[in-house]
Design a protein around this motif. Sequence first.
Motif, short mmCIF file in Angstrom:
data_model
loop_
_atom_site.label_atom_id
_atom_site.label_comp_id
_atom_site.label_asym_id
_atom_site.label_seq_id
_atom_site.Cartn_x
_atom_site.Cartn_y
_atom_site.Cartn_z
N UNK A 63 15.61 53.53 47.10
CA UNK A 63 16.49 52.91 46.31
C UNK A 63 17.33 52.27 47.76
N UNK A 64 17.76 51.19 47.47
CA UNK A 64 18.27 50.17 48.11
C UNK A 64 19.99 49.40 47.99
N UNK A 65 19.97 49.92 47.07
CA UNK A 65 21.16 50.00 46.73
C UNK A 65 21.95 50.48 45.60
N UNK A 66 23.33 51.21 45.22
CA UNK A 66 24.20 51.13 44.32
C UNK A 66 24.61 50.11 43.72
N UNK A 67 25.24 49.55 42.92
CA UNK A 67 26.72 48.44 42.29
C UNK A 67 27.18 49.21 41.95
N UNK A 68 28.42 48.96 42.01
CA UNK A 68 29.80 49.53 41.70
C UNK A 68 30.89 48.43 41.40
N UNK A 69 31.67 48.55 40.01
CA UNK A 69 32.89 48.50 40.01
C UNK A 69 33.71 49.38 40.65
N UNK A 70 34.58 49.89 41.81
CA UNK A 70 34.85 50.82 41.77
C UNK A 70 36.12 51.09 41.34
N UNK A 71 36.59 51.79 40.48
CA UNK A 71 37.20 52.58 39.82
C UNK A 71 37.54 52.13 38.39
N UNK A 72 38.25 50.56 38.18
CA UNK A 72 37.82 50.30 37.46
C UNK A 72 37.19 49.53 36.87
N UNK A 73 36.33 49.31 35.42
CA UNK A 73 35.70 48.47 34.81
C UNK A 73 35.66 47.78 33.88
N UNK A 74 36.25 46.03 34.19
CA UNK A 74 37.19 45.56 33.37
C UNK A 74 36.28 45.46 32.08
N UNK A 75 34.93 44.57 32.00
CA UNK A 75 34.65 43.61 31.15
C UNK A 75 34.15 44.35 29.94
N UNK A 76 33.98 45.95 30.19
CA UNK A 76 33.49 46.89 28.98
C UNK A 76 34.43 47.70 28.51
N UNK A 77 35.79 46.86 28.91
CA UNK A 77 37.28 47.14 28.07
C UNK A 77 38.02 47.88 28.52
N UNK A 78 38.36 48.24 30.24
CA UNK A 78 39.12 48.54 30.95
C UNK A 78 38.79 49.59 31.44
N UNK A 79 37.63 50.44 31.28
CA UNK A 79 37.87 52.02 31.39
C UNK A 79 38.12 52.24 33.07
N UNK A 80 38.66 52.81 32.65
CA UNK A 80 38.69 53.77 34.39
C UNK A 80 37.90 54.90 35.17
#
Length: 440
Positions: A210-227
């Motif tokens: 593994x090189x990196x893990x990419x995240x939207x921290x805490x809030x995923x916007x385009x998937x429907x504002x999932x927290x």
Amino acid sequence: MADWKTRSLEHLWYCCAQMKDYEEFPPLHVTRATGPYIVLADGTRLIDGISSWWCKTLGHAHPRLTAALCEQSRHVEHVMLAHMATDPVVELSSKLAGIFPGLTKVFFGGDGSTAVEISVKMSFQAQRNAGHTRRTRIVSLENGYHGETQLCAALSDVSAYQGGLLPAFAPFPKLSGLPYVAGSSDPLWADCSPRWEAILNQLEEVADELCAVVVEPVLQGAAGMRVYSADFLRRLRVWTRAHHVHLIADEILTGFGRTGTLMACQHADVAPDFACLSKGLTGGYLPMSAVVTSEEIYAAFYFDHEEGKAFNHSNTYAGNALAAAVAVEAIRLYREPSFLGRVKELEGELRPAMAEVSEATGVLGPIRGIGGVVASDLQMPAAAPGRRLGFRVYKEAAKRGALVRPIGDTIYWLPPLTLEPPVLDDLKQITIAAIRAAIA
Ligand SMILES: Cc1ncc(COP(=O)(O)O)c(C=O)c1O
């Protein structure tokens, strides 16, 4: 002269649209925007309920941002960011260097997607420069979204934005089983141990490569504002550090107050190896992005020229002086205590307001939210995808004076963080009326 509808459709191909829809729902003719309002040619005002794709953190036409833009335009508007720099871009880099503990180097790009690309390329090359040549795999999260370029689409997991492209590239593996929450009072927010084991197994399977893990921290916007749980982010940071894997935090949506803290990583009290910033960086005035990283990463590129280890990435408009001048002023505003103070109040107002919409319409599911975002899904038998209820809500809300642009059947508000209670009240009433009209 031809009318507005004809002229606005003659040559212009709009973003993210089935252009045929415009036959019966013509483009809106915007001539001005101020504070929370978008103003149309006929004088109609629309409340910008989604901050014009999530970037208008401070509302439209903020006097201090406009003044900074005008002032800078009198000196220098743009030069390339190689072997030369302007005052605002130097000042901005020092301001951004203080935002995440330990992240003191700043690389500029043109827009959000570019920042994500820069961070992934930088991570990959940093691993290779350090001799970790096996570390070539990138993992991201289920329901993630990181932009529209091909690499970003491969990192993302929102089929609406990648479906047609998938045969053209291999999507990156996604961590699944995330501990989603309704908000920060959900027990999983502070302790996600019941879900962690299953996620750990997925990480351990690829740990050595593994090189990196990419995240939207805490809030995923385009998937429907999932927290999701802040504890998950905390654990992921501990795990990535222990395994020499980079953590890339895509704060393009969440940065600059959107989740209630200046940066969303603060909810978990962590700093990533790379943070991607855009949108609110310039208060939504001008395109600009930045990747903030550590001295350690910087050192992995710092050698004699002959070694061929430099980061050879450039975007023409990286570090644009006008955008930088506006960003410097925006960060001054974000640093004033009243800014995050207002977001805290707004957080307390948004959820009850959405609860009223739910009660008045009877068609919404559970409410989720954090900081200046609140969302709920239309839940009724009629909410089948083919009915495009969300799209109908959008049309009905626009007619009544608000820009509420559901994601599929997810109704959400993500207004300027400076929104005042009376305007939120109007937004609520319009949303209620729009939903009623849409389902009638
Ligand atoms: C989390 C996230 N990452 C990346 C992007 C892409 O940014 P841009 O549209 O500026 O390329 C977005 C845009 O919505 C986003 O929400």
